[in-house]
Motif scaffolding. Structure first.
Motif, PDB file in Angstrom:
ATOM      1  N   VAL A  35       0.767  -1.181  -0.156  1.00 21.13           N
ATOM      2  CA  VAL A  35      -0.115  -0.024  -0.223  1.00 21.13           C
ATOM      3  C   VAL A  35       0.931   1.193   0.045  1.00 21.13           C
ATOM      4  CG1 VAL A  35      -1.610   1.253   1.247  1.00 21.13           C
ATOM      5  CG2 VAL A  35      -1.968  -1.299   1.018  1.00 21.13           C
ATOM      6  N   ILE A  36       1.933   1.271   1.032  1.00 18.95           N
ATOM      7  CA  ILE A  36       2.856   2.342   0.730  1.00 18.95           C
ATOM      8  C   ILE A  36       3.389   2.541  -0.617  1.00 18.95           C
ATOM      9  CG2 ILE A  36       4.973   3.168   1.844  1.00 18.95           C
ATOM     10  CD1 ILE A  36       3.933   2.153   4.593  1.00 18.95           C
ATOM     11  N   LEU A  81       1.028   3.979  -2.973  1.00 22.05           N
ATOM     12  CA  LEU A  81       0.802   5.582  -2.565  1.00 22.05           C
ATOM     13  C   LEU A  81       2.122   6.288  -3.060  1.00 22.05           C
ATOM     14  CD1 LEU A  81      -0.983   5.624   0.635  1.00 22.05           C
ATOM     15  CD2 LEU A  81      -1.988   6.078  -1.306  1.00 22.05           C
ATOM     16  N   ALA A 135       1.876   6.668  -7.027  1.00 21.51           N
ATOM     17  CA  ALA A 135       0.962   7.903  -7.513  1.00 21.51           C
ATOM     18  C   ALA A 135       1.415   8.983  -7.170  1.00 21.51           C
ATOM     19  CB  ALA A 135      -0.342   7.390  -6.598  1.00 21.51           C
ATOM     20  N   ILE A 136       2.221   9.376  -5.847  1.00 20.09           N
ATOM     21  CA  ILE A 136       2.269  10.663  -5.628  1.00 20.09           C
ATOM     22  C   ILE A 136       3.383  11.201  -6.648  1.00 20.09           C
ATOM     23  CG2 ILE A 136       3.714  12.166  -3.805  1.00 20.09           C
ATOM     24  CD1 ILE A 136       2.194  10.460  -1.731  1.00 20.09           C
TER      25      ILE A 136
END
Length: 49
Positions: A9-10, A13, A16-17
């Motif tokens: 999950v990290i 993210l 995506a950033i």
């Protein structure tokens, strides 16, 4: 949630950033900062600001 799931999950993210940052940077660079035109009406200068 297991540790591997949390790491996944990290990582998603972070990707995506970074992707959004690259997209935003490219959009900023696509805008012309200064445009100079010379035609029958003379010289015209357009800039954003």
């Amino acid at each position: 949630m297991s540790r591997n799931g949390l790491y996944a999950v990290i990582a998603i993210l972070l990707v995506a950033i970074v992707g959004f940052g690259i997209y935003t940077y490219q959009q900023q660079q696509a805008r012309p900062g200064l445009e100079v035109r010379i035609d029958e009406q003379g010289v015209s200068i357009d800039g954003n600001g």
